[in-house]
Design an enzyme around this catalytic site. Structure first.
Site, PDB file in Angstrom:
ATOM      1  N   LYS A   1       0.847  -1.201   0.000  1.00 22.57           N
ATOM      2  CA  LYS A   1       0.000   0.000   0.000  1.00 22.57           C
ATOM      3  C   LYS A   1       0.881   1.250   0.000  1.00 22.57           C
ATOM      4  O   LYS A   1       0.652   2.192  -0.764  1.00 22.57           O
ATOM      5  CB  LYS A   1      -0.924   0.002   1.226  1.00 22.57           C
ATOM      6  CG  LYS A   1      -2.105  -0.946   1.078  1.00 22.57           C
ATOM      7  CD  LYS A   1      -2.832  -1.193   2.389  1.00 22.57           C
ATOM      8  CE  LYS A   1      -3.880  -2.286   2.187  1.00 22.57           C
ATOM      9  NZ  LYS A   1      -4.426  -2.827   3.431  1.00 22.57           N
TER      10      LYS A   1
ATOM     11  N   GLN B   1      -5.112  -1.447   9.500  1.00 23.67           N
ATOM     12  CA  GLN B   1      -5.023  -2.792   8.935  1.00 23.67           C
ATOM     13  C   GLN B   1      -5.679  -3.812   9.874  1.00 23.67           C
ATOM     14  O   GLN B   1      -5.405  -3.832  11.074  1.00 23.67           O
ATOM     15  CB  GLN B   1      -3.541  -3.141   8.704  1.00 23.67           C
ATOM     16  CG  GLN B   1      -3.305  -4.455   8.009  1.00 23.67           C
ATOM     17  CD  GLN B   1      -3.752  -4.467   6.544  1.00 23.67           C
ATOM     18  OE1 GLN B   1      -3.780  -3.441   5.876  1.00 23.67           O
ATOM     19  NE2 GLN B   1      -4.122  -5.639   6.053  1.00 23.67           N
TER      20      GLN B   1
ATOM     21  N   ASP C   1     -11.555   2.754   3.829  1.00 20.43           N
ATOM     22  CA  ASP C   1     -11.973   1.348   3.784  1.00 20.43           C
ATOM     23  C   ASP C   1     -13.495   1.229   3.644  1.00 20.43           C
ATOM     24  O   ASP C   1     -13.999   0.152   3.295  1.00 20.43           O
ATOM     25  CB  ASP C   1     -11.590   0.653   5.101  1.00 20.43           C
ATOM     26  CG  ASP C   1     -10.336  -0.198   4.988  1.00 20.43           C
ATOM     27  OD1 ASP C   1     -10.094  -0.747   3.897  1.00 20.43           O
ATOM     28  OD2 ASP C   1      -9.638  -0.335   6.005  1.00 20.43           O
TER      29      ASP C   1
END
Ligand code: GUN
Length: 299
Positions: free
Chosen positions: A54, A98, A121
Site C-alpha cells: 500500500k 489494517q 476502507d
C-alpha cells in the site's frame, strides 16, 4: 465456450494511472497532495506485506504515505489517540487501520473512531449506512474494484440476475448493495443456502466471496455468465510437493469453460483492491476540499 479473462492486473494499472493523473492535477491546480495514513498494530507477516504494498503504490501515484507501526501490545487507548491525531491532521485524507487487530483490541471501536470522511476502507458504521440507503459514501475497496470491472465489461448491469456467494461485511454485503444500486436483481447466498448450486446457476453475474478454495465448480455456472472470484486461498500445490498454490473460490479450469467472462486468481480482483484504496483517498481529498468528485474513480 471459453471465457474472456478479465485482466484485473492490467485494469488496476489503468485505475492507478487515472489516480496519478488526478493527483498531478490536484497538486498543480490546488496545491493539494492526497495523503493516506496506514496503521499496523503487531507483526502479522501477511499484514506487513499488504501495508508495504500500500505504501509503495501510494508513493508511486504521487500521494503522501504515512505509516504508523505500533507494537502488538499497544493499548486500545493509545490506538484511539493515534486515530484522533490522524483525524485532525489536514495532510491526511484517508486512514486505514489494517485488520485483523490483536485480540485485546476492540476493532469496531477503532474503526468507528475514524472520521467517516477519511474512512477509505468504507467500514465505518456511517458509511455502511449511507451505502445501504443509496447515498454518497466511502465504498469498501474490494467490492468497488469488482464493480469497476463489471461496469467495464458489461456497460449497463440493469436487470441482470446477480448472485453474491458470501455475506461478509467487507465484501459480500457491500457488493450486494452496489449491484442493487446498478439495478441488478440481487441474491445473497452463503454456506447455509439451500440448493446453492441451483441458485448460482440462475446468475448472470456470479460473485464468489466465501474463502473456500475452488468451491464453485463449472456446473454451477450459467453458460455465458460473468464470474468474479474474490477468493484468495493458499493450498498445497497439486504437482509440486512442499510448495503452495494460490487459488480462488471458483474452480477456474471448469468454470472458464462455461462462463462468458471470468477473473483469474491471482491477477483478477486482488490488484484492484489497492488501486481502489488509492482512488478512495483521492475521492476523500476532493470531498474534503469541496472539489468535484474525480471521474472514473467512484461507485
Ligand atoms: N485486511 C485484509 N484486507 C483488508 C482491508 O481491505 N482493509 C483493512 N483495513 N484491513 C484488511
Amino acid at each position: 465456450m471459453t471465457a474472456t479473462i478479465i485482466d484485473g492486473k492490467a485494469f488496476a494499472a489503468t485505475v492507478r494511472a487515472r489516480v496519478a493523473t488526478h493527483v498531478a492535477a490536484l497538486k498543480s491546480d490546488h496545491d493539494l497532495t492526497p495523503g493516506l495514513a496506514v496503521v499496523l498494530v503487531g507483526e502479522d507477516p501477511a499484514s506487513q506485506v499488504y501495508v508495504r504494498n500500500k505504501g509503495k503504490q501510494t508513493a508511486e501515484a504521487g500521494m503522501a504515505s504515512f505509516e504508523h507501526k505500533l507494537d502488538v501490545a499497544t493499548s486500545q487507548k493509545d490506538i484511539l489517540s493515534l486515530v484522533d491525531q490522524l483525524n485532525a491532521d489536514p495532510e491526511v485524507h484517508g486512514i486505514l487501520v489494517q485488520l485483523p487487530l490483536p485480540d485485546h483490541v476492540d476493532s469496531a471501536e477503532v474503526i468507528n473512531r475514524i472520521s467517516p470522511a477519511k474512512d477509505v476502507d468504507g467500514f465505518h458504521i456511517s458509511n455502511v449506512g449511507l451505502l445501504g440507503t443509496g447515498q454518497k459514501s466511502m465504498v469498501p475497496c474490494t467490492p468497488l474494484g469488482c464493480l469497476m470491472m463489471l461496469r467495464d465489461h458489461h456497460g449497463s448491469l440493469s436487470g441482470l440476475n446477480a448472485v453474491v456467494v458470501g455475506r461478509s461485511n467487507i465484501v459480500g454485503k457491500p457488493m450486494a448493495q452496489l449491484l442493487l444500486g446498478e439495478s441488478c436483481t440481487v441474491t445473497i447466498a452463503h454456506s447455509r443456502t439451500k440448493d446453492l448450486a441451483d441458485v448460482c446457476r440462475g446468475a448472470d453475474i456470479l460473485v464468489a466471496a466465501v474463502g473456500r478454495p475452488e468451491m464453485v465448480p463449472g456446473d454451477w455456472v450459467k453458460p455465458g455468465a460473468t464470474v468474479i472470484d474474490v477468493g484468495v486461498n493458499r493450498i498445497p500445490h497439486p504437482e509440486k510437493p512442499g510448495k503452495t498454490k494460490l487459488v480462488g473460490d471458483v474452480d477456474f479450469a471448469s468454470a472458464s469453460a462455461v462462463a462468458g467472462a471470468i477473473t483469474p486468481v491471482p491477477g483478477g480482483v486482488g490488484p484492484m483492491t489497492i488501486a481502489c484504496l488509492l482512488a478512495n483517498t483521492v475521492t476523500a481529498c476532493c470531498r474534503a476540499n469541496g472539489l468535484p468528485e474525480p471521474e472514473g474513480l467512484t461507485a
